[in-house]
Each structure stands twice: as structure tokens, then as C-alpha cells.
Design an enzyme around this catalytic site. Structure first.
Site, PDB file in Angstrom:
ATOM      1  N   TYR A  42      -3.202 -18.394  12.046  1.00 39.48           N
ATOM      2  CA  TYR A  42      -2.965 -19.149  10.811  1.00 39.48           C
ATOM      3  C   TYR A  42      -4.304 -19.522  10.202  1.00 39.48           C
ATOM      4  CZ  TYR A  42       1.541 -20.200   8.949  1.00 39.48           C
ATOM      5  OH  TYR A  42       2.703 -20.102   8.259  1.00 39.48           O
ATOM      6  N   GLU A  87      -4.717 -20.812   6.650  1.00 34.83           N
ATOM      7  CA  GLU A  87      -4.564 -21.333   5.279  1.00 34.83           C
ATOM      8  C   GLU A  87      -5.902 -21.840   4.763  1.00 34.83           C
ATOM      9  OE1 GLU A  87      -1.646 -24.392   5.246  1.00 34.83           O
ATOM     10  OE2 GLU A  87       0.032 -22.992   5.174  1.00 34.83           O
ATOM     11  N   ASP A 100      -4.729  -4.525 -14.665  1.00 39.08           N
ATOM     12  CA  ASP A 100      -3.961  -4.259 -13.447  1.00 39.08           C
ATOM     13  C   ASP A 100      -4.280  -2.819 -13.050  1.00 39.08           C
ATOM     14  OD1 ASP A 100      -2.207  -3.679 -11.449  1.00 39.08           O
ATOM     15  OD2 ASP A 100      -0.449  -4.543 -12.438  1.00 39.08           O
ATOM     16  N   THR A 132      -3.425  -3.119  -5.962  1.00 39.34           N
ATOM     17  CA  THR A 132      -2.856  -2.955  -4.627  1.00 39.34           C
ATOM     18  C   THR A 132      -3.893  -2.202  -3.807  1.00 39.34           C
ATOM     19  OG1 THR A 132      -1.792  -0.931  -5.350  1.00 39.34           O
ATOM     20  CG2 THR A 132      -0.431  -2.900  -5.351  1.00 39.34           C
ATOM     21  N   LYS A 144      -2.592   2.331  -2.488  1.00 39.26           N
ATOM     22  CA  LYS A 144      -2.331   3.553  -3.264  1.00 39.26           C
ATOM     23  C   LYS A 144      -3.510   4.510  -3.030  1.00 39.26           C
ATOM     24  CE  LYS A 144       0.901   1.422  -6.504  1.00 39.26           C
ATOM     25  NZ  LYS A 144       0.855  -0.032  -6.343  1.00 39.26           N
ATOM     26  N   ARG A 175      -0.948  -1.889   3.112  1.00 42.67           N
ATOM     27  CA  ARG A 175      -0.119  -2.426   2.035  1.00 42.67           C
ATOM     28  C   ARG A 175      -0.583  -3.837   1.714  1.00 42.67           C
ATOM     29  NH1 ARG A 175       3.937  -0.820  -0.472  1.00 42.67           N
ATOM     30  NH2 ARG A 175       3.677   1.091   0.711  1.00 42.67           N
TER      31      ARG A 175
HETATM   32  C1  PLP Z   1       0.503  -1.318 -11.893  1.00 42.75           C
HETATM   33  C2  PLP Z   1       1.134  -2.001 -10.722  1.00 42.75           C
HETATM   34  N1  PLP Z   1       0.958  -3.313 -10.562  1.00 42.75           N
HETATM   35  C3  PLP Z   1       1.517  -3.984  -9.543  1.00 42.75           C
HETATM   36  C4  PLP Z   1       2.276  -3.337  -8.599  1.00 42.75           C
HETATM   37  C5  PLP Z   1       2.957  -4.149  -7.527  1.00 42.75           C
HETATM   38  O1  PLP Z   1       2.485  -3.936  -6.267  1.00 42.75           O
HETATM   39  P1  PLP Z   1       3.363  -4.375  -4.983  1.00 42.75           P
HETATM   40  O2  PLP Z   1       4.474  -3.399  -4.880  1.00 42.75           O
HETATM   41  O3  PLP Z   1       2.384  -4.342  -3.851  1.00 42.75           O
HETATM   42  O4  PLP Z   1       3.845  -5.762  -5.241  1.00 42.75           O
HETATM   43  C6  PLP Z   1       2.473  -1.961  -8.701  1.00 42.75           C
HETATM   44  C7  PLP Z   1       3.288  -1.251  -7.696  1.00 42.75           C
HETATM   45  O5  PLP Z   1       3.550  -0.119  -7.722  1.00 42.75           O
HETATM   46  C8  PLP Z   1       1.891  -1.278  -9.806  1.00 42.75           C
HETATM   47  O6  PLP Z   1       2.068   0.029  -9.985  1.00 42.75           O
END
Ligand code: PLP
Length: 428
Positions: free
Chosen positions: A63, A65, A209, A235, A238, A244
Site C-alpha cells: 500500500y 497511497e 490524449d 495508456t 498499446k 495495462r
Molecule cells: C484514445 C484513448 N484514450 C483512452 C483510452 C482508455 O484507456 P483504458 O482502456 O486503459 O481505460 C483508450 C483506450 O483504448 C483510448 O484509445
């Protein structure tokens, strides 16, 4: 402390088999599935044994936090090191002033951005979901569309590209608090400088993003959003090929607000085994080998896309600059749903995907999305992409309700087996 293999107490398959044969069987079956087919989901990859070892370590127990040096629990001095190492690696790799490795997922990293910069009801300008945006970019079924006011931008119908004039017009009309660049099914490079200029013109936060393409940025195969954005979320599983999970990097001025948004606002204890595995993936991504991998991912995606066009599919935007392609199957008279099911029967894993201006509902969809991260990790190159495209096209046009279709799908499955046996996933 010694870090030799005697000391390591990690993944022990025999123990799993003895304690829980049912789950051991699932783990076994999944490896067989991975090894036996073509993995073309654009958002997946085959993470390394080193990353899996960090993930399967005793760091899972702790843990922690809070943040390094400022934890709410004792005994964090060791796991602190994992997080400090990871944060430094992220800052160096991406040239960022600040990094946070704690988000449990991409969606959590995104929620942290909303929490740091917006109040409920604020307007957020982002790519519309049917045009390639992510659920967390304002879809009504997600917190983002329920608690905030999405202003969606689209891609052009004629060329499938982002219309930056439309983005600017919408920004000037709605004065959003935040502008989002980044998508889940957009095959082309995004002009971050243009997004920055628009954000500056209306005084908005620019959030990128980069979940899909951050691995290509890490491998220096495409331009980075980091110098232009206030915050970049992604993420780690990928193209980046880590565990993950989620991560964010930002300008120093936003560090405090973002860290507080991740913890304590939306998460409790970080997954320290995942944080350590993210650090390992970042070390791998900083190597020349990984840079060659990132370039090959793009070369493979481009070769695959052209070959699929030769097979009669229409590539949205006419091609790809990244690891993924979006293909319209209407010229073949096949829906995305049919294509996904038929491919699955032939040992090819891909996903149906709405195309921009899709006449079909999302659960049927007119397109498929394919990606090259996994097959490139397995060692395939442009030399295999013609065969991969032919196998996909043969599978998606085989009607599984007929004997002929069944036979064809069986033949494709066999050929897929032969092809992947030359490029085994997790070879010993
Ligand atoms: C552009 C984008 N943002 C956010 C996410 C969300 O990721 P997670 O599935 O780990 O929550 C994804 C997932 O495919 C994504 O393609």
C-alpha cells in the site's frame, strides 16, 4: 539487496496450477490463443517477459497511497524507488517537466485531467466518438458527457481528415475550457501546433490524449505532442508495449493539480507492481531496438493498408501515418460486425469499427480497425503484409452460414496457423 534470480519471487505457473487449476487453464488457453492467431487489435501488444516479471512481483502487496517521500503508509522506501525511477524515465523519454505513473488506466488518467482543469458543466471541445474520438472525450454514456458539456468536432467527409478550420470555428463560438486532441481510430498525424494556436486564441487548456500513438512518439517515429500540450495522457499497453495502465506527463505548472486529481481525488493506493512495470517499459522504449520497432510498426501498417486497398477495401483518409488503419468494407458488401465474426473464426483478431458518417449503427458498423503493434513485435515485416491482407479479405468475404464459407474459413485458419508459427508470440 541482491536482485539475482534466486532472490526473485515472481510468476510461478506451477504454483498457480496447483492452487487454481481452473484459472491456470485460462492462462494457458490465452497463451495458446495468442500464439495461434493473428493479433490485429490496434490497441494491443505483446508485452515483454521483463515487464511481465515486474508485474508479477511482490510489489503488488504494498500500500503506497500518496507520492514518493509523502506516503500515508510505512514501509514505502523500496517501492518509492520504483516510482522515482519511472517518473525520471518518463520525463527524460518524453522531454516532459512532470510525470505521474499512478493512473490505473487510460480512462482514469483522462478523468484526472477533467478533475484538474474543469468544473462540472464546463465545455470541452473534442473529436466526436463516431469520428474516432474516445468514450472519455464527451460520450453521453461516460462521465465525460454526463458531467461536462461536450462540443464535438468531426473529420471531413471527403478525405477523413480533421478540419482544423471547423475546430477553430467551434472554439471561437463555444469558448471551451479545454480542447482535446487525440483519438482512438484516427490513422493520421495530428497537427499539435495548430491545436495549440487554437487553444491559445480562446484561452483553453490543450490536452492531448496520446493513448494510441505514444509508443510511436517514444520511439521517435512521429512528432511529439509534449512541447505543445498542457497535459498529455496515455495508456501504457498499446504501441508502448508496457503493462495495462495509464500515465500522464505535463508542464510543471500543472503538476500539483494533476497529482492531486489522481490521488486522493479519484484513486486510492497505486498499483506499485504496475508502476514498476511501467518504469521497465519506459527503459525498453528508450533503446535503439525499440526505435527500430516503432518505425517498423508504421511501415507494416502502411504496407498492410495498401494491400487491403488492393483487396477492395477503402482506407479512411486514404492510408495511415501510424500503427492503425480504418477500412470501409462497404465496397465488399460486408459489415464490420460480419467481418469481425468471420475473422475470428479464421484465427484473425480484429475489431469492427464505425467509420466517419457511417450509415450503420455502431454495433454493426461499416468498417474494421486493424493495427500492427502485435505482429511487429512478433517480427513480421512488410514482406508478410500482402499475405496478411489476403487472409483478412478472404475471411471477411466468406459467408460462415454456407458450407463453402465454412470451408474457406477453415483454410484461412490453417494458413494463419502456418504464418504465425514462423513468428511465435512468446517463443522460448
Ligand atoms: C484514445 C484513448 N484514450 C483512452 C483510452 C482508455 O484507456 P483504458 O482502456 O486503459 O481505460 C483508450 C483506450 O483504448 C483510448 O484509445
Amino acid at each position: 539487496m541482491a536482485a539475482d534470480s534466486q532472490h526473485f519471487w515472481g510468476p510461478d505457473y506451477d504454483a498457480l496450477k496447483a492452487v487454481d487449476p481452473e484459472i491456470a487453464q485460462v492462462v494457458d488457453d490465452e497463451l495458446t490463443r495468442l500464439r495461434g492467431g493473428l493479433q490485429l487489435i490496434a490497441s494491443e501488444n505483446l508485452t515483454s517477459p521483463a515487464v511481465l516479471a515486474a508485474l508479477g512481483s511482490t510489489l503488488s502487496n504494498k500500500y503506497a497511497e500518496g507520492y514518493p517521500g509523502r506516503r500515508y503508509y510505512g514501509g514505502c522506501e523500496v517501492v518509492d524507488q520504483a516510482e522515482l525511477i519511472g517518473v525520471e524515465r518518463a520525463k527524460k523519454l518524453f522531454g516532459a517537466e512532470h510525470a505521474n505513473l499512478q493512473p490505473h488506466s487510460g480512462a482514469n488518467a483522462n478523468l484526472a485531467v477533467y478533475a484538474a482543469f474543469c468544473q462540472p458543466g464546463d465545455k470541452v471541445l473534442a473529436m466526436s466518438l463516431p469520428h474516432g474520438g474516445h468514450l472519455t472525450h464527451g460520450a453521453k454514456v461516460s462521465f465525460s458527457g454526463k458531467w461536462f458539456e461536450p462540443v464535438p468536432y468531426t473529420v471531413r467527409e471527403d478525405d477523413g481528415l480533421i478540419d482544423y478550420d471547423q475546430v477553430r470555428d467551434l472554439a471561437l463560438e463555444h469558448r471551451p475550457k479545454m480542447i482535446v486532441a487525440g483519438a482512438t481510430a484516427y490513422p493520421r498525424l495530428i497537427d499539435f501546433e495548430k491545436f495549440r494556436a487554437i487553444a491559445d486564441e480562446v484561452g483553453a487548456i490543450l490536452w492531448v490524449d496520446a493513448a494510441h500513438f505514444i509508443g510511436l512518439v517514444a520511439g521517435q517515429a512521429i512528432p511529439s505532442p509534449v512541447p505543445h500540450a498542457d497535459v498529455v495522457t496515455f495508456t501504457t499497453h498499446k504501441v508502448l508495449r508496457g503493462p495495462r495502465g495509464g500515465m500522464l506527463v505535463s508542464r510543471a505548472e500543472h503538476a500539483k493539480a494533476l497529482d492531486k486529481a489522481v490521488f486522493p481525488f479519484l484513486q486510492g493506493g497505486p498499483l506499485m507492481h504496475a508502476v514498476a512495470a511501467k518504469a521497465t517499459a519506459l527503459a525498453e522504449a528508450a533503446t535503439p531496438d525499440y526505435q527500430a520497432y516503432a518505425r517498423q510498426v508504421i511501415a507494416n501498417a502502411q504496407a498492410l493498408t495498401s494491400a487491403l486497398e488492393t483487396q477492395g477495401m477503402r482506407a479512411i483518409s486514404g492510408g495511415t501515418d501510424t500503427h492503425l488503419a480504418l477500412l470501409d468494407l462497404q465496397p465488399l458488401g460486408v459489415t464490420g460486425k460480419e467481418a469481425e465474426a468471420r475473422s475470428g473464426l479464421a484465427g484473425i483478431t480484429l475489431n469492427k469499427n464505425a467509420i466517419p458518417y457511417d450509415p450503420q449503427p455502431p454495433m454493426t458498423a461499416s468498417g474494421i480497425r486493424v493495427g500492427s503493434p502485435s505482429i511487429t513485435t512478433q517480427g513480421m515485416t512488410e514482406a508478410e503484409m500482402g499475405d496478411v491482407a489476403r487472409l483478412i479479405a478472404t475471411a471477411v468475404t466468406a459467408d460462415e452460414s454456407t458450407d463453402v464459407g465454412q470451408k474457406t474459413l477453415g483454410e484461412v485458419r490453417e494458413e494463419v496457423g502456418t504464418l504465425v508459427s514462423r513468428f511465435p508470440a512468446y517463443a522460448r
